[in-house]
Design a protein around this motif. Structure first.
Motif, PDB file in Angstrom:
ATOM      1  N   LYS A  66      16.811   0.805  56.711  1.00 29.50           N
ATOM      2  CA  LYS A  66      16.155   0.066  57.618  1.00 29.50           C
ATOM      3  C   LYS A  66      15.274   0.841  58.484  1.00 29.50           C
ATOM      4  O   LYS A  66      13.988   0.809  58.663  1.00 29.50           O
ATOM      5  N   ARG A  67      16.058   1.815  59.151  1.00 29.72           N
ATOM      6  CA  ARG A  67      15.365   2.605  60.347  1.00 29.72           C
ATOM      7  C   ARG A  67      14.530   3.772  59.479  1.00 29.72           C
ATOM      8  O   ARG A  67      13.451   4.130  59.924  1.00 29.72           O
ATOM      9  N   MET A  68      14.900   4.049  58.459  1.00 30.51           N
ATOM     10  CA  MET A  68      13.767   4.983  57.450  1.00 30.51           C
ATOM     11  C   MET A  68      12.622   4.309  57.281  1.00 30.51           C
ATOM     12  O   MET A  68      11.329   4.827  57.306  1.00 30.51           O
ATOM     13  N   ALA A  69      12.820   2.974  56.676  1.00 34.23           N
ATOM     14  CA  ALA A  69      11.343   2.474  56.474  1.00 34.23           C
ATOM     15  C   ALA A  69      10.601   1.966  57.657  1.00 34.23           C
ATOM     16  O   ALA A  69       9.499   2.247  57.709  1.00 34.23           O
ATOM     17  N   LYS A  70      11.131   1.891  58.892  1.00 34.74           N
ATOM     18  CA  LYS A  70      10.442   1.620  60.157  1.00 34.74           C
ATOM     19  C   LYS A  70      10.067   2.986  60.619  1.00 34.74           C
ATOM     20  O   LYS A  70       8.794   2.880  61.297  1.00 34.74           O
ATOM     21  N   GLU A  71      10.969   3.947  60.696  1.00 37.44           N
ATOM     22  CA  GLU A  71      10.672   5.214  61.891  1.00 37.44           C
ATOM     23  C   GLU A  71      10.070   6.260  60.743  1.00 37.44           C
ATOM     24  O   GLU A  71       9.427   7.277  61.552  1.00 37.44           O
ATOM     25  N   GLY A  72      10.529   6.376  59.610  1.00 40.64           N
ATOM     26  CA  GLY A  72      10.222   7.463  59.016  1.00 40.64           C
ATOM     27  C   GLY A  72      11.350   8.538  58.702  1.00 40.64           C
ATOM     28  O   GLY A  72      12.455   8.173  59.567  1.00 40.64           O
ATOM     29  N   CYS A  73      11.282   9.542  57.905  1.00 39.56           N
ATOM     30  CA  CYS A  73      12.330  10.473  57.848  1.00 39.56           C
ATOM     31  C   CYS A  73      11.870  11.877  58.101  1.00 39.56           C
ATOM     32  O   CYS A  73      10.746  12.205  57.380  1.00 39.56           O
ATOM     33  N   VAL A  74      12.348  12.971  58.881  1.00 38.40           N
ATOM     34  CA  VAL A  74      11.795  14.127  58.892  1.00 38.40           C
ATOM     35  C   VAL A  74      12.297  15.139  57.506  1.00 38.40           C
ATOM     36  O   VAL A  74      11.743  15.929  57.604  1.00 38.40           O
ATOM     37  N   GLU A  75      13.214  14.614  56.938  1.00 37.14           N
ATOM     38  CA  GLU A  75      13.457  15.281  55.846  1.00 37.14           C
ATOM     39  C   GLU A  75      12.715  15.219  54.705  1.00 37.14           C
ATOM     40  O   GLU A  75      12.332  14.093  54.524  1.00 37.14           O
TER      41      GLU A  75
END
Length: 461
Positions: free
Chosen positions: A176-185
């Motif tokens: 959920k957080r990846m979908a909302k905030e993205g991922c630096v990796e």
């Protein structure tokens, strides 16, 4: 081993760290050189640190890290305190912390040693949480704050001390957080595997609501694989559509133009809108099952009829009824056959057999054949499956329903009319129309589109 250690110590004594770095350029095991230096009592810490923390070349940096870890594992925090890091630069402190093992006693000291650089530590540190680590929840919290979702999933799914139900909840929060905030990796095939595994845990969880599961499946729809040995399907989305005719209608409106829309200028869609349209189309195209389906081939007739009635009422007004029937017919083709009795539930058979639902029947016939072959009955009334290729490999861009001839149907029960309809399609050599769209990836084009949707509703893309 003693001879190797003696050789390394000799190079260090005569040439210093410059000689050691030159040796590392030709060594197969650079970490062994660093470990030998770390274990040697003749090597002064200040000859390696902090200058060694500033090297950028991969082999040299790995050598320094092996030295740091060897000294730390042998002497602990007393050794760190003896280095006098209070006078070091912030970058040198950070690099030292990054070279230490990833465990809880390091994590809690990082806050006080690095101060303002603490967040950068969590953004850059190599993450391998050991089995038995009691403070793993703290690490997960800090990694999520640093947008390191892939590292969270790869470690949580691997750890044996975490129950599956807890893994599902952590996976949900992470995705959920990846979908909302993205991922630096950066994602790769391994991270895709971890995301798919996390989705499976979420789908099977009893602690998450259907709404939560649907949100994750829509956010990661591109992760689903609909063919192959281990297909991953959006099960929660399928359930949600079958339970709510208004949701089905909303998706239909996103993917298809209505009768009134065709007279207007075709809207120009930006990337985000095009993505939503394509997501709606894929969701409907890959929808499996029908409303009221109980999982074993049987269908609740009341739920099915009520859902169909509601959908027809919604779509008849704006000219999307044909598109709706095509989608429903294709979904009905994915139903599993009954374990006892005729191969299709009576409620679905009667729907397909009705003259007003001919578009659904045609879509059903093509979808059935494209998915797994055509059902026929031999002269004894026994069922068998006719295929043109191995199951899972029928992905023809264009194909024909082979005419099998009029076999002796025999006693097929009350739903025999549907069987005759399917065979009628075969004898006509029905050729499904493949709809192609410039904005639609070729591999995602419809494989079985038995009628031209433009008759009542046109694809929006």
């Amino acid at each position: 081993a003693k001879e190797r250690a003696a050789a390394v110590e000799s190079v260090f004594k005569n040439q210093g760290m410059d000689g050691i770095y030159a040796l590392a350029e030709h060594a197969e095991r650079v970490d062994d050189i660093g470990a030998i230096l770390g274990e040697s009592a003749d090597v002064n810490d200040y000859e390696v640190l902090p200058a060694g923390l500033q090297v950028e070349r991969g082999g040299q940096r790995w050598l320094v890290q092996s030295f740091v870890r060897s000294r730390f594992l042998a002497k602990g925090w007393k050794w760190v305190a003896s280095l006098g890091i209070e006078s070091w630069t912030a970058d040198d402190k950070l690099n030292l912390m990054l070279m230490l093992p990833f465990r809880s006693d390091i994590w809690y000291r990082v806050k006080y040693i690095l101060e303002d650089s603490e967040n950068e530590y969590w953004e850059r540190v190599y993450v391998v949480i050991a089995d038995g680590e009691r403070e793993w929840q703290y690490a997960i919290k800090r990694l999520l704050a640093a947008k390191r979702g892939y590292s969270v999933l790869s470690n949580v799914l691997r750890l044996k001390g975490i129950a599956d139900k807890d893994k599902a909840l952590i996976s949900f929060e992470t995705l959920k957080r990846m979908a909302k905030e993205g991922c630096v990796e950066h994602g790769d095939s391994l991270t895709s595997y971890h995301v798919q595994k996390a989705i499976k845990l979420i789908q099977d969880s009893e602690d998450l609501s259907l709404k939560q599961k649907v949100m994750i499946e829509w956010s990661y729809f591109g992760m689903f694989s609909f063919v192959g040995r281990e297909p991953l399907s959006p099960k929660s989305i399928n359930v949600a559509i079958a339970a709510d005719p208004k949701l089905f209608y909303e998706l239909l409106c996103l993917a298809y133009l209505g009768k009134g829309d065709k007279k207007k200028a075709r809207p120009k869609l930006d990337d985000q809108q095009s993505q939503r349209v394509m997501l709606a189309w894929k969701t409907l195209h890959y929808w499996k099952g029908v409303p009221g389906h109980k999982g074993d081939g049987h269908v609740d007739a009341k739920k099915f009829s009520s859902w169909i009635k509601a959908v027809k009422a919604l779509t008849r007004k704006d000219g999307r009824l044909t598109a709706a029937l095509i989608v429903i017919g294709n979904a009905a083709a994915q139903l599993p056959r009954l374990q006892k009795g005729f191969w299709m539930d009576g409620a679905v058979a009667r729907f397909l057999d009705a003259k007003v639902n001919d578009k659904a029947l045609e879509s059903f016939g093509a979808g059935l054949y494209n998915a797994r072959g055509a059902h026929v009955l031999n002269e004894d009334g026994a069922e068998f499956l006719f295929k043109v290729a191995d199951e899972g490999r029928i992905q023809k861009r264009r194909f024909r329903l082979h005419g099998l001839g009029p076999p002796n149907l025999g006693p097929v029960g009350r739903d025999g009319r549907v069987e005759r309809h399917v065979l009628r399609l075969e004898r006509r050599h029905t050729k499904p129309v493949l709809r192609q769209h410039a904005a639609q990836p070729r591999r995602e084009q419809a494989l079985a589109r038995p009628v031209d949707v433009r008759e009542d509703g046109e694809l929006l893309l």
